[in-house]
Motif scaffolding. Structure first.
Motif, PDB file in Angstrom:
ATOM      1  N   ALA A  56     -25.909  43.592   7.538  1.00 61.63           N
ATOM      2  CA  ALA A  56     -26.323  44.030   8.876  1.00 61.63           C
ATOM      3  C   ALA A  56     -27.522  43.214   9.355  1.00 61.63           C
ATOM      4  CB  ALA A  56     -26.660  45.518   8.861  1.00 61.63           C
ATOM      5  N   LEU A  57     -28.470  42.941   8.473  1.00 64.85           N
ATOM      6  CA  LEU A  57     -29.625  42.124   8.846  1.00 64.85           C
ATOM      7  C   LEU A  57     -29.218  40.697   9.190  1.00 64.85           C
ATOM      8  CD1 LEU A  57     -32.456  43.176   6.345  1.00 64.85           C
ATOM      9  CD2 LEU A  57     -32.268  43.712   8.783  1.00 64.85           C
ATOM     10  N   LEU A  58     -28.287  40.135   8.414  1.00 61.54           N
ATOM     11  CA  LEU A  58     -27.806  38.782   8.706  1.00 61.54           C
ATOM     12  C   LEU A  58     -27.103  38.725  10.062  1.00 61.54           C
ATOM     13  CD1 LEU A  58     -26.420  37.649   5.221  1.00 61.54           C
ATOM     14  CD2 LEU A  58     -28.437  36.774   6.409  1.00 61.54           C
ATOM     15  N   ALA A  59     -26.261  39.724  10.335  1.00 66.99           N
ATOM     16  CA  ALA A  59     -25.574  39.768  11.626  1.00 66.99           C
ATOM     17  C   ALA A  59     -26.582  39.903  12.764  1.00 66.99           C
ATOM     18  CB  ALA A  59     -24.581  40.920  11.655  1.00 66.99           C
ATOM     19  N   LEU A  60     -27.613  40.705  12.553  1.00 71.43           N
ATOM     20  CA  LEU A  60     -28.639  40.879  13.581  1.00 71.43           C
ATOM     21  C   LEU A  60     -29.406  39.592  13.814  1.00 71.43           C
ATOM     22  CD1 LEU A  60     -30.040  42.926  15.458  1.00 71.43           C
ATOM     23  CD2 LEU A  60     -31.618  43.422  13.581  1.00 71.43           C
ATOM     24  N   ILE A 113     -18.446  40.465   9.111  1.00 71.83           N
ATOM     25  CA  ILE A 113     -17.851  39.609  10.139  1.00 71.83           C
ATOM     26  C   ILE A 113     -18.941  38.853  10.883  1.00 71.83           C
ATOM     27  CG2 ILE A 113     -16.458  39.591  12.247  1.00 71.83           C
ATOM     28  CD1 ILE A 113     -15.114  42.148  11.230  1.00 71.83           C
ATOM     29  N   GLY A 114     -19.992  39.580  11.275  1.00 70.37           N
ATOM     30  CA  GLY A 114     -21.086  38.926  11.982  1.00 70.37           C
ATOM     31  C   GLY A 114     -21.934  38.054  11.088  1.00 70.37           C
ATOM     32  N   ALA A 115     -21.999  38.389   9.800  1.00 71.00           N
ATOM     33  CA  ALA A 115     -22.856  37.638   8.883  1.00 71.00           C
ATOM     34  C   ALA A 115     -22.280  36.274   8.535  1.00 71.00           C
ATOM     35  CB  ALA A 115     -23.097  38.456   7.616  1.00 71.00           C
ATOM     36  N   ILE A 116     -20.945  36.149   8.491  1.00 74.37           N
ATOM     37  CA  ILE A 116     -20.347  34.892   8.039  1.00 74.37           C
ATOM     38  C   ILE A 116     -19.967  33.971   9.198  1.00 74.37           C
ATOM     39  CG2 ILE A 116     -19.472  35.977   5.946  1.00 74.37           C
ATOM     40  CD1 ILE A 116     -16.720  36.125   7.210  1.00 74.37           C
ATOM     41  N   ARG A 117     -19.946  34.497  10.424  1.00 73.38           N
ATOM     42  CA  ARG A 117     -19.568  33.668  11.559  1.00 73.38           C
ATOM     43  C   ARG A 117     -20.776  32.914  12.108  1.00 73.38           C
ATOM     44  NH1 ARG A 117     -14.653  34.673  13.972  1.00 73.38           N
ATOM     45  NH2 ARG A 117     -15.443  34.131  16.019  1.00 73.38           N
TER      46      ARG A 117
END
Length: 257
Positions: free
Chosen positions: A166-170, A190-194
């Motif tokens: 969640a922190l990476l995606a943020l 999904i948000g962290a790896i894109r």
């Protein structure tokens, strides 16, 4: 229907949450209907003024939130007290978040482009509370079995990984994915790896010396926004009403309540 309600809502003690969510959504819908009628000059509703001061509905909303919150703390878990406090709290939240943009900007932006933030906040809040009502818990620790739950290490690892994603995606500028990732297990992956959004903290730090990654990020963001921004705006306009044009000629924002 009665069995489902008792088995999934009443028995787990989620009835106050359901009542709060229902009151929240209905209050927002009613508030938007009234303000849109005032904006169009239809119906019996008029602006509320006291001593020359325009009273926004965030004011009674805050009072209802305070009453519902403290009432819930004081009433315990038995009787009708929790249900009544949940309704009061839900109504208050509906009134407050309907004017979330006003609180954010400290200015009456209800019928402007900035006012769209209120609709976004209401939709996201309703979606997140609905997920919790359906059984999803923060960081996804609800999906482990009894044997696995007994192993504290597994729970800590699950929470830690979900929080990290969640922190990476943020940090990559994907706030919505990060927020929902706290509730739904590993959706934040999904948000962290894109690729990061062009102006996100991740892009500013890690793409600064990588022109290809920066260009790919900008291109992907352009195509994503072109594909979804128009649809998002149409949905927001349908829910909350279209904002005024650049000239604001249609109606003054002060004349909406």
């Amino acid at each position: 229907m009665g069995y489902w309600l008792h088995r999934n809502i009443i028995e787990p003690g989620k009835l106050p949450l359901l009542l709060a969510l229902t009151a929240f959504v209905l209050t927002f819908v009613i508030a938007r209907v009234i303000t849109r009628m005032i904006r169009a000059g239809k119906g019996p509703f008029r602006n509320i003024d006291s001593g020359g001061v325009h009273i926004h509905h965030v004011v009674p909303g805050v009072l209802l939130m305070v009453a519902g919150g403290f009432g819930a703390v004081a009433s315990g878990r038995e009787g009708v007290g929790p249900a009544l406090c949940a309704v009061l709290f839900g109504v208050g939240v509906g009134l407050v978040l309907d004017e979330f943009a006003l609180i954010l900007h400290l200015h009456d932006v209800y019928w402007t482009e900035q006012g769209r933030k209120s609709v976004e906040m209401v939709v996201m809040t309703a979606a997140l509370v609905s997920l919790v009502l359906c059984g999803f818990l923060p960081f996804g620790v609800n999906d482990v079995g009894r044997q696995e739950l007994a192993d504290r290490g597994s729970v800590i690892l699950s929470v830690g990984l979900n929080f990290l994603f969640a922190l990476l995606a943020l940090s990559k500028g994907k706030a919505r994915i990060a927020l929902f990732g706290v509730i739904v297990p590993f959706i934040a992956v999904i948000g962290a790896i894109r690729l990061a959004r062009p102006h996100s903290p991740w892009a500013r730090h890690f793409y600064r010396r990588r022109p290809r990654a920066r260009a790919r990020s900008q291109l992907r963001a352009f195509h994503h926004d072109r594909r979804w921004a128009g649809l998002s705006r149409k949905v927001q306009d349908w829910i909350g009403g279209a904002p005024d044009g650049p000239t604001g000629a249609s109606v003054h924002t002060a004349d909406r309540r």
